[in-house]
Design an enzyme around this catalytic site. Structure first.
Site, mmCIF file in Angstrom:
data_model
loop_
_atom_site.group_PDB
_atom_site.id
_atom_site.type_symbol
_atom_site.label_atom_id
_atom_site.label_comp_id
_atom_site.label_asym_id
_atom_site.label_seq_id
_atom_site.Cartn_x
_atom_site.Cartn_y
_atom_site.Cartn_z
ATOM 1 N N ASN A 47 0.836 -1.187 0.000
ATOM 2 C CA ASN A 47 0.000 0.000 0.000
ATOM 3 C C ASN A 47 0.877 1.246 0.000
ATOM 4 O O ASN A 47 1.968 1.260 0.562
ATOM 5 C CB ASN A 47 -0.989 0.003 1.175
ATOM 6 C CG ASN A 47 -0.346 -0.098 2.546
ATOM 7 O OD1 ASN A 47 0.568 -0.888 2.771
ATOM 8 N ND2 ASN A 47 -0.838 0.694 3.484
ATOM 9 N N GLU A 49 0.258 5.281 0.726
ATOM 10 C CA GLU A 49 -0.676 6.316 1.177
ATOM 11 C C GLU A 49 -0.213 7.696 0.726
ATOM 12 O O GLU A 49 0.960 7.912 0.412
ATOM 13 C CB GLU A 49 -0.792 6.294 2.700
ATOM 14 C CG GLU A 49 -1.404 5.020 3.219
ATOM 15 C CD GLU A 49 -1.499 4.971 4.735
ATOM 16 O OE1 GLU A 49 -2.131 4.026 5.234
ATOM 17 O OE2 GLU A 49 -0.939 5.849 5.436
ATOM 18 N N GLU A 60 -3.202 -4.699 -2.925
ATOM 19 C CA GLU A 60 -3.771 -5.640 -3.890
ATOM 20 C C GLU A 60 -3.793 -5.046 -5.294
ATOM 21 O O GLU A 60 -3.437 -5.701 -6.278
ATOM 22 C CB GLU A 60 -5.203 -6.036 -3.487
ATOM 23 C CG GLU A 60 -5.293 -6.721 -2.142
ATOM 24 C CD GLU A 60 -5.577 -5.783 -0.977
ATOM 25 O OE1 GLU A 60 -6.317 -6.189 -0.073
ATOM 26 O OE2 GLU A 60 -5.059 -4.638 -0.971
#
Length: 137
Positions: A47, A49, A60
């Site tokens: 991930n 951010e 994903e």
């Protein structure tokens, strides 16, 4: 069956390793994903951010998009939320709705999704009534 379990575990190991590279200064929630492709290769992602939260992207989708950009055909996916509490409800480890929709588009309907600390489910179980466009026209 042991071979399938070994394959799932090896995919989860890659997902856990990918989580260590997550850029998550806001949530402090490190997530990694790994996609096994039809040629046997494994593509990972984490991930990332952003202060403008809508610009963040889940592990994903990073892994799936990377596989597609490399000309691969994804077959199964593993995801690991390494910061999830061991006693936390399984829901805190599950892929979000946006990721489920992307999975529906890029993985086979019977694809196995391996969720660290939860087990595996078929994509059709995670998203039983997906949004789909008719490609026949």
């Amino acid at each position: 069956m042991a071979s399938a379990d070994n394959n799932a575990e090896s995919l989860l190991v890659v997902a856990r390793q990918a989580a260590t590279r997550a850029h998550c200064p806001y949530s402090n929630f490190h997530v990694g994903a790994a996609v096994r492709c039809d040629d046997g290769s494994v593509i990972d992602g984490c991930n990332v951010e952003n202060a403008s939260y809508g610009l963040s992207i889940c592990a994903e989708r990073v892994a799936l998009f990377a596989a597609i950009t490399q000309g691969k055909r994804p077959l199964e996916l593993a995801v690991s939320c390494v910061d999830a509490q061991t006693d936390a409800a399984p829901g805190s480890r599950m892929p979000c709705g946006a990721c489920r929709q992307v999975m529906q588009e890029l993985l086979p309907a019977d694809a196995k999704i391996h969720i660290d600390g939860v087990g595996h489910q078929h994509l059709s179980e995670l998203l039983p009534h997906p949004f789909e466009l008719d490609h026949s026209s």
